[in-house]
Design an enzyme around this catalytic site. Sequence first.
Site, PDB file in Angstrom:
ATOM      1  N   ASP A  22       0.614  16.678  19.779  1.00  0.00           N
ATOM      2  CA  ASP A  22       1.218  17.685  20.659  1.00  0.00           C
ATOM      3  C   ASP A  22       1.938  18.801  19.917  1.00  0.00           C
ATOM      4  OD1 ASP A  22       0.198  16.443  22.862  1.00  0.00           O
ATOM      5  OD2 ASP A  22       2.105  15.695  23.640  1.00  0.00           O
TER       6      ASP A  22
ATOM      7  N   LYS B 291       3.235   4.363  -1.097  1.00  0.00           N
ATOM      8  CA  LYS B 291       3.161   5.345  -2.176  1.00  0.00           C
ATOM      9  C   LYS B 291       4.452   6.152  -2.140  1.00  0.00           C
ATOM     10  CE  LYS B 291      -1.830   5.336  -1.665  1.00  0.00           C
ATOM     11  NZ  LYS B 291      -1.830   4.200  -0.711  1.00  0.00           N
TER      12      LYS B 291
ATOM     13  N   HIS C 229      -9.611  11.201   1.756  1.00  0.00           N
ATOM     14  CA  HIS C 229      -8.613  10.139   1.655  1.00  0.00           C
ATOM     15  C   HIS C 229      -7.313  10.480   2.379  1.00  0.00           C
ATOM     16  CE1 HIS C 229      -6.091   7.057  -0.472  1.00  0.00           C
ATOM     17  NE2 HIS C 229      -7.207   6.368  -0.328  1.00  0.00           N
TER      18      HIS C 229
ATOM     19  N   HIS D 156       0.838  -1.202   0.000  1.00  0.00           N
ATOM     20  CA  HIS D 156       0.000   0.000   0.000  1.00  0.00           C
ATOM     21  C   HIS D 156       0.874   1.252   0.000  1.00  0.00           C
ATOM     22  CE1 HIS D 156      -3.264   2.653   1.857  1.00  0.00           C
ATOM     23  NE2 HIS D 156      -3.844   2.121   0.809  1.00  0.00           N
TER      24      HIS D 156
END
Length: 426
Positions: free
Chosen positions: A351, A169, A344, A167
């Site tokens: 913080d 990219k 998407h 997955h």
Amino acid sequence: MSTGRAVLRTVATVLITLLGVMVLRNLTSGERQVERVIPRHYPVHSPDFMRAMGIALGPSAVGGNRIETLLNGDAIFPSMLQGIRSARRTITFETFIYWSGEIGRLFAEALAERARGGVKVHVLVDWVGSKRMDTAHIGTMTAAGVEFRKYRPLRWYNLNRLNNRTHRKLLVVDGRIGYTGGVGIADMWTGNGEDPEHWRDSHFRLEGPVVAQMQAAFLDNWVETSGAVLHGSDYFPGLEPAGTDSAQLFISSASGGGDSMALMYLLAITAAQRSIDLSSAYFVPDDLALKALTDARARGVRVRIITPGRHMDVETVRRASRARWGALLSAGAEIHEYQPTMYHCKVFIVDGLLVSVGSANFDTRSFHLDDEASLNIYDAEFARQATEVFERDLTRARKISLAEWEQRPLREKIMERLASLLRTQL
């Protein structure tokens, strides 16, 4: 003849049984039997937190980086294509989604043009994520000399790994310029997130020493797929400081310790003192993540989450997500559904210092099944800018109250409960 048929039937039965066992094992591999326990020892701003993130879980953060935020396709794709067209030595490109369409054609032609110009171009797409890719795009690239591979195509001998996809990219140009974020190569990412046909997403352009970590992440899956080890100064040149951001490229893989991405998120949530802002396209937290978030609320940490609304592209995921909201809403976390289009984005801000961006969603698939890559940036100014983008997105999202969630129709509750049963695969 009857004996021969009996033997064939027996063999067929054995093969079908083995296939069933392999598929079942594949689909249940996301379950983890040992519960992770992460005690809280230090805040995000502590040097101990940085050491834990860099030594215990991933590569150490390196300084001297310049990171540019690109919002939506109108900014993302022109920058990526310009980067490709500027290449002089190498291009490495890994993506999950690569589909047919205009933007797919433009990328194929740009990559092919550079290959014809003598640039070494390597493209790795996921076999599942590229099922809708036009074969003409592949032909354009390979005819020009692009080395094109598909990650884990279906074979009889790898059925037990079918559920483990890349997955990631990642685009790296000349080993010096990198891109990562949430965008796939498909037409719905074009435009400016202005309507349901044009999705809202964020991507990031990088220069500086962290780009070498991106290149190494690409090499991780390229070696597995092609067997070729890419090295030398064309891929790993000496990198001078390009900015002031400190960053690390954090990767995970089901075949190489799939829990590391989950542990990275959980460690950051556990260390939070003031605020957690999460943009998540697919938000399906498991029990441990829910506990970490509700414990943060108990410490007084503000928790704000933006996730897709009615324009969600996978309705089952939305239903499974909503089934998990009760404990968070009861604890005082804010959950907002983005209204104009599919949301998407994958951005995690803690913080006002740590910003994690990249391919990982807040779900079991990203935490335990898929190969993912997240860029962790440690910089207060970058976090301030990311928070501004988050708060602009909030103005286009609808806040869901605990009362509204509790009063949703019975039919929705049933459908969400059923969808939640699939959450280990979502």
